[in-house]
Design an enzyme around this catalytic site. Structure first.
Site, PDB file in Angstrom:
ATOM      1  N   LYS A 152     -15.167  26.558  18.831  1.00 52.97           N
ATOM      2  CA  LYS A 152     -14.903  26.425  20.268  1.00 52.97           C
ATOM      3  C   LYS A 152     -15.662  27.479  21.086  1.00 52.97           C
ATOM      4  O   LYS A 152     -16.314  28.351  20.517  1.00 52.97           O
ATOM      5  CB  LYS A 152     -13.391  26.477  20.520  1.00 52.97           C
TER       6      LYS A 152
HETATM    7  C1  LIG Z   1      -9.977  21.946  18.102  1.00 51.02           C
HETATM    8  C2  LIG Z   1      -9.118  20.947  18.772  1.00 51.02           C
HETATM    9  C3  LIG Z   1      -7.718  21.023  18.742  1.00 51.02           C
HETATM   10  C4  LIG Z   1      -6.954  21.945  17.834  1.00 51.02           C
HETATM   11  O1  LIG Z   1      -7.228  23.285  17.957  1.00 51.02           O
HETATM   12  P1  LIG Z   1      -6.985  24.260  16.699  1.00 51.02           P
HETATM   13  O2  LIG Z   1      -7.162  25.614  17.289  1.00 51.02           O
HETATM   14  O3  LIG Z   1      -7.996  23.916  15.666  1.00 51.02           O
HETATM   15  O4  LIG Z   1      -5.585  24.030  16.229  1.00 51.02           O
HETATM   16  C5  LIG Z   1      -7.001  20.133  19.517  1.00 51.02           C
HETATM   17  N1  LIG Z   1      -7.601  19.205  20.265  1.00 51.02           N
HETATM   18  C6  LIG Z   1      -8.942  19.072  20.300  1.00 51.02           C
HETATM   19  C7  LIG Z   1      -9.555  18.027  21.168  1.00 51.02           C
HETATM   20  C8  LIG Z   1      -9.744  19.928  19.535  1.00 51.02           C
HETATM   21  O5  LIG Z   1     -11.076  19.765  19.540  1.00 51.02           O
END
Ligand SMILES: *Cc1c(COP(=O)(O)O)cnc(C)c1O
Length: 391
Positions: A187
């Site tokens: 991210k």
């Molecule tokens: C990465 C992601 C999540 C979950 O986040 P984590 O930190 O991996 O638990 C939820 N929704 C979307 C659209 C994502 O890309």
């Protein structure tokens, strides 16, 4: 054939600097490594950045979504409307509260939740709309908020892709009722693993804080260092969703670099867009028609498979053989075995999500990438398309 690059270019790689490393070392030496002053500092940074009064840091984006839903009192018998074109965590979090995930289609061009498909799915059980800002480009929030206000629903945003994005001049995080972010290494910024909920609602925030730590109001840090009594009261059967100071130590410095990361991602994405405008057989996602700041978490393209003699899986294999990483964000949820079995979704239900699901791929995009890397990826994609064009 174009020369194959020597080193493997991954889909993504976090940019971690000396400041992050030193802050983690400082935390390790400090005698306090779990939830404490650095988590408070990180939360303060994000409140200031997002311009929201409440920011609750947790162990993952998935935990953040779960807490946001539970903190709103959503559970068995309720329905939450979300998009089929998202990661499993979005709908899993709804299911784990006991509520029913009511999927809708995405827009064909942007892959954002189709706001026009929401209203017909609202029932007396609906409690919230959960849009996902796909790849970092904000959804049509005025339309979504309008439905929510008229039908008395909450808007809880999955902004896992959209930290730093803005909708009509307002940062994502300060638009809906509560907004979730993820700090997974792919991210915009990372804490290793981590997540956060932002909201203006102090009572909702209070319930989330309670639920993130066993249903106990005072943290161990407050009891040890804050002069609070070692006794505690359990007010709810809460979770262990806290973020560690070791994680926050990374995030504090990542947050300070976020705008620089987005500027770099934007420049690289613009370069991709320009290259792909000249290449037949591949189409990047469409830009929205309203003013936004795109966070450019992902660079997603759709392949025109009917013109090729290979499928998407073979295309990905060839890219890998040529030392370029890629991903699929996402195989649509209504095609997943669990969602078909538990909620009766069928492959034909959502044509845009279904179509994109088999054709999209995400190409490398991260701040430390060079312009030459972008040219390399675009040139390699062009080469594969030419080699496999149907006669
Ligand atoms: C990465 C992601 C999540 C979950 O986040 P984590 O930190 O991996 O638990 C939820 N929704 C979307 C659209 C994502 O890309």
């Amino acid at each position: 054939m174009r020369a194959i690059r020597k080193d493997f270019l991954p889909l993504s790689r976090p940019s971690l600097g000396e400041e992050e490393i030193q802050e983690v070392v400082d935390t390790l030496r400090s005698g306090w490594i779990t939830t404490g002053p650095k988590v408070a500092w990180f939360e303060q940074r994000l409140r200031d950045y997002l311009q929201v009064p409440e920011a609750i840091a947790v162990s993952s984006g998935t935990a953040a979504l779960h807490l946001a839903l539970l903190g709103a009192g959503i559970g068995a018998g309720d329905e939450v409307i979300t998009t089929s074109m998202t990661f499993a965590a979005t709908a899993n979090a709804i299911v784990l509260t006991g509520a029913r995930p009511v999927l809708v289609d995405c827009e064909a061009g942007t892959l954002n939740l189709d706001a026009g498909a929401v209203e017909s799915r609202v029932t007396e059980k609906t409690r919230a709309i959960l849009p996902v800002h796909f790849a970092g480009q904000p959804c049509a929030m005025n339309e979504i908020l309008d439905i929510a206000r008229r039908r008395h629903l909450l808007v809880i945003e999955d902004a896992a892709h959209a930290l730093g994005a803005a909708y009509r001049g307002t940062k994502i995080g300060a638009v809906g009722d509560a907004t979730m972010f993820s700090f997974h290494p792919i991210k915009s910024i990372t804490t290793g693993e981590g997540g956060l909920v932002a909201t203006r609602d102090a009572e909702w925030a209070d319930r989330m804080r309670l639920l993130r730590f066993h249903g106990i109001r005072t943290s161990a840090w407050e009891r040890q260092a804050g002069g609070k009594s070692p006794l505690y009261a359990v007010e709810a059967p809460g979770f262990k969703y806290t973020m560690m100071d070791i994680q926050a130590a990374i995030g504090i410095h990542q947050a300070a670099r976020l705008d620089g990361f987005i500027e770099r991602r934007t420049l690289l994405a613009e370069r991709y867009r320009e290259k792909f405008s000249q290449i037949e057989g591949v189409r990047p996602l469409a830009p929205v028609a309203y003013p936004v700041r795109h966070a450019w978490h992902l660079f997603v393209v759709e392949l025109e498979l009917e013109k090729l003699d290979i499928d998407r899986g073979e295309f990905l294999d060839i890219l890998k053989q040529r030392n370029i990483g890629a991903g699929v964000h996402f195989p649509a949820l209504h095609l997943q075995p669990y969602y078909q079995k538990a909620f009766g979704y069928r492959a034909a239900d959502f044509p845009n999500a279904g179509r994109a699901s088999g054709r999209i791929l995400s190409l490398p995009l991260f701040p430390a990438m060079s312009e030459e890397d972008v040219d390399d990826v675009a040139g390699t994609v062009e080469g594969i398309l030419q080699e496999h064009r149907k006669p």
